[in-house]
Design an enzyme around this catalytic site. Structure first.
Site, PDB file in Angstrom:
ATOM      1  N   TYR A 256       0.853  -1.201   0.000  1.00  0.00           N
ATOM      2  CA  TYR A 256       0.000   0.000   0.000  1.00  0.00           C
ATOM      3  C   TYR A 256       0.890   1.253   0.000  1.00  0.00           C
ATOM      4  O   TYR A 256       1.845   1.337   0.765  1.00  0.00           O
ATOM      5  CB  TYR A 256      -0.919   0.000   1.227  1.00  0.00           C
ATOM      6  CG  TYR A 256      -1.944  -1.108   1.199  1.00  0.00           C
ATOM      7  CD1 TYR A 256      -2.048  -2.034   2.232  1.00  0.00           C
ATOM      8  CD2 TYR A 256      -2.808  -1.244   0.113  1.00  0.00           C
ATOM      9  CE1 TYR A 256      -2.997  -3.048   2.205  1.00  0.00           C
ATOM     10  CE2 TYR A 256      -3.754  -2.260   0.063  1.00  0.00           C
ATOM     11  CZ  TYR A 256      -3.846  -3.160   1.108  1.00  0.00           C
ATOM     12  OH  TYR A 256      -4.767  -4.174   1.062  1.00  0.00           O
TER      13      TYR A 256
ATOM     14  N   HIS B  20      -5.871   3.123   0.307  1.00  0.00           N
ATOM     15  CA  HIS B  20      -5.589   2.764   1.700  1.00  0.00           C
ATOM     16  C   HIS B  20      -5.226   3.986   2.531  1.00  0.00           C
ATOM     17  O   HIS B  20      -4.316   3.928   3.398  1.00  0.00           O
ATOM     18  CB  HIS B  20      -4.459   1.731   1.718  1.00  0.00           C
ATOM     19  CG  HIS B  20      -4.585   0.685   2.785  1.00  0.00           C
ATOM     20  ND1 HIS B  20      -4.002   0.825   4.019  1.00  0.00           N
ATOM     21  CD2 HIS B  20      -5.240  -0.484   2.819  1.00  0.00           C
ATOM     22  CE1 HIS B  20      -4.299  -0.244   4.759  1.00  0.00           C
ATOM     23  NE2 HIS B  20      -5.044  -1.050   4.065  1.00  0.00           N
TER      24      HIS B  20
ATOM     25  N   GLU C 130     -10.765   2.592  -3.639  1.00  0.00           N
ATOM     26  CA  GLU C 130     -11.104   2.321  -2.237  1.00  0.00           C
ATOM     27  C   GLU C 130     -10.316   3.190  -1.266  1.00  0.00           C
ATOM     28  O   GLU C 130      -9.155   3.501  -1.524  1.00  0.00           O
ATOM     29  CB  GLU C 130     -10.790   0.844  -1.962  1.00  0.00           C
ATOM     30  CG  GLU C 130     -10.954   0.405  -0.535  1.00  0.00           C
ATOM     31  CD  GLU C 130     -10.518  -1.036  -0.314  1.00  0.00           C
ATOM     32  OE1 GLU C 130     -10.386  -1.425   0.840  1.00  0.00           O
ATOM     33  OE2 GLU C 130     -10.293  -1.759  -1.332  1.00  0.00           O
TER      34      GLU C 130
ATOM     35  N   GLU D 101     -13.899  -0.248   5.447  1.00  0.00           N
ATOM     36  CA  GLU D 101     -13.325  -1.381   6.187  1.00  0.00           C
ATOM     37  C   GLU D 101     -12.897  -0.999   7.593  1.00  0.00           C
ATOM     38  O   GLU D 101     -12.830  -1.861   8.475  1.00  0.00           O
ATOM     39  CB  GLU D 101     -12.151  -1.989   5.424  1.00  0.00           C
ATOM     40  CG  GLU D 101     -10.911  -1.103   5.372  1.00  0.00           C
ATOM     41  CD  GLU D 101      -9.790  -1.753   4.561  1.00  0.00           C
ATOM     42  OE1 GLU D 101      -8.668  -1.824   5.088  1.00  0.00           O
ATOM     43  OE2 GLU D 101     -10.062  -2.165   3.414  1.00  0.00           O
TER      44      GLU D 101
HETATM   45  C1  GCO Z   1      -8.213  -4.721   1.983  1.00  0.00           C
HETATM   46  C2  GCO Z   1      -7.579  -4.167   3.198  1.00  0.00           C
HETATM   47  C3  GCO Z   1      -6.638  -5.066   3.893  1.00  0.00           C
HETATM   48  C4  GCO Z   1      -6.221  -4.455   5.222  1.00  0.00           C
HETATM   49  C5  GCO Z   1      -5.964  -5.541   6.240  1.00  0.00           C
HETATM   50  C6  GCO Z   1      -5.627  -4.956   7.605  1.00  0.00           C
HETATM   51  O1  GCO Z   1      -8.738  -3.918   1.212  1.00  0.00           O
HETATM   52  O2  GCO Z   1      -8.268  -5.930   1.854  1.00  0.00           O
HETATM   53  O3  GCO Z   1      -7.162  -2.883   2.974  1.00  0.00           O
HETATM   54  O4  GCO Z   1      -5.561  -5.401   3.149  1.00  0.00           O
HETATM   55  O5  GCO Z   1      -5.097  -3.653   5.073  1.00  0.00           O
HETATM   56  O6  GCO Z   1      -7.101  -6.300   6.346  1.00  0.00           O
HETATM   57  O7  GCO Z   1      -5.278  -5.952   8.490  1.00  0.00           O
HETATM   58 MG    MG Z   2      -8.707  -1.939   1.848  1.00  0.00          MG
END
Ligand code: GCO
Ligand code: MG
Length: 445
Positions: free
Chosen positions: A198, A253, A277, A303
């Site tokens: 990320y 992210h 996202e 998330e």
């Molecule tokens: C995604 C998420 C994950 C998170 C992770 C944190 O979109 O799948 O961003 O990669 O970073 O679940 O523990």
């Molecule tokens: Mg994510």
């Protein structure tokens, strides 16, 4: 003692006597009504609630098992918080267990509402995950008692299977291209592309803070410009080498300043991404209005959400297109289905969080809800390694880019406790490693 008090005492005694007499009949009546309502099933009580920690793929999974007064009948629910598993286990074993023991297995909403306020303070990642484990397990039990998969209890199927996206990427353009082509060959129509980790830290050259001895040498470093340029270049390359039909997704992210994320979204518009996202951190939800005014790139968010304050406004003001909550982080299936219903009225589709740090039980819960709601968008999927499939018999599986669940009652996923114990959590507690700008400034991870 005044006569009146004496008389009153007598009245109460008599009443109590009568009640005592009445109690068994009331129970009998309740049992009879219950048996009628459930085609002859006996009322069931919760006899135990426990958190099971296991890491068959090295990721810290937490699953809650709810045992009942019917021997052999139990339910499983996902409570996975990869960065703080022990705190969730404590919340379950020390608080939800004594709270839930002796209560009915049937009244899921009532249990949720009371367990939710049983801590007075609420809406946090640890308690919500505990709640989710209990909640999902009760849905699993209800499905098993009804002899139906949970999606049937949610109203049946709106589609034959769950369309998924997979993760593709690599450190350079050629690797990303090859990875996307492999994903397409596996049948995926939706593919998330990332250039390295990320924020593409490998594209950032200087970590001045390290030379200055600021922070720890293990802290990660990322600069904004290389990531922004690198991401636009990645989309350009993938579109020109993999074509226009594959749906492309990308996860910012929350790694760059909000205004930079808005600029990046505008520049990615011409590559018609399926969604972008987490352009912002939840703390910056206020920027969505500005983003909406600037671009029509589809946006996915959620998330990191733990509270209705974070999703209600974004959905009801149509500021996002996909709600991506991590079902256990919001408190379970009972909450997620309400979020889905809210989304339907504003045509915000689902894209539940579904990476490796969701247990197979959690993935099954995602999929059962995905099958039953009209406003399904897409489902993030992962491949479960052999060990995970052995620890969790009945895992959902992905074929031709579709996730499938078995039609067994409940969620259809079991847990082999003995085998689970063979995969203890990794040494490292799981906290997220700091990410810094070249000058050492902490970045939201
Ligand atoms: C995604 C998420 C994950 C998170 C992770 C944190 O979109 O799948 O961003 O990669 O970073 O679940 O523990
Ligand atoms: Mg994510």
């Amino acid at each position: 003692m005044e006569r009146r008090d004496m008389m009153k005492g007598f009245g109460l005694g008599a009443a109590a006597g009568m009640l005592g007499l009445l109690r068994p009949t009331q129970d009998a009546k309740a049992a009879e009504a219950y048996s009628k309502a459930t085609k002859g099933l006996p009322p069931l009580k919760i006899t135990n609630v426990k958190a099971i920690l296991t890491a068959p793929a090295g990721i810290r999974l937490c699953v809650v098992k709810v045992e009942t007064s019917e021997p052999g009948l139990y339910g499983l629910g996902c409570a996975t918080f990869n960065q703080r598993p022990l705190t969730v286990a404590a919340a379950v074993n020390e608080y939800l267990r004594p709270f839930a023991k002796g209560r009915s297995v049937d009244d899921i909403e009532d249990m949720w509402q009371n367990a939710y306020t049983s801590s007075y303070w609420r809406n946090g990642p640890v308690l919500n995950n505990g709640l989710s484990g209990l909640d999902q397990a009760l849905w699993d039990i209800k499905g098993k008692r009804a002899g139906m998969p949970v999606y049937q209890l949610l109203g049946g199927k709106c589609r034959f299977a769950v369309d998924c996206y997979t993760h593709c990427g690599g450190g350079d353009l050629k690797r990303i291209e090859d990875s996307v082509k492999r994903g397409m060959e596996q049948g995926f129509r939706h593919i998330r592309i990332q250039r390295g980790g990320y924020g593409s830290p490998h594209l950032s050259k200087t970590a001045d803070f390290k030379e200055a001895g600021f922070g720890l040498s293990s802290d990660s470093n990322m600069a904004v410009r290389p990531y922004v340029h690198g991401t636009i270049e990645m989309f350009e390359h993938v579109r020109s080498t993999c074509g226009d039909d594959v749906e492309l997704l990308h996860d910012i992210h929350e790694r760059i300043p909000p205004i930079e994320a808005i600029n990046l979204c505008k520049q990615l518009e011409k590559y018609h991404p399926f969604f972008i996202e987490d352009p912002f951190a939840p703390e910056d939800n206020g920027y969505f209005k500005i983003l909406r005014d600037q671009t029509c790139v589809p946006i996915a968010m959620g998330e990191l959400f733990n509270s209705p304050h974070e999703w209600v406004g974004l959905i009801s003001e149509r500021l996002i297109d996909f709600i991506r909550v991590h079902i256990s982080q919001v408190g379970g299936l009972s909450v997620a289905r309400k979020i889905a219903t809210l989304g339907e009225w504003f045509n915000v589709r689902s894209a539940w969080h579904g990476p490796g740090d969701v247990s197979p039980v959690g993935h099954a819960a995602n999929a059962h809800l995905d099958l039953a709601i009209w406003n399904f968008g897409i489902q993030e999927s992962v491949h479960f390694n052999d060990r995970t499939q052995e620890v969790f018999p009945g895992c959902p599986w992905v074929e031709n880019g579709y996730m499938h669940i078995n039609e067994a009652p409940g969620f259809g996923v079991d847990l082999n406790e003995e085998l689970a114990a063979k995969f203890p959590l990794p040494e490292h507690p799981g906290f997220w490693r700091p990410v810094r700008r070249p000058d050492g400034t902490a970045v939201r991870p």
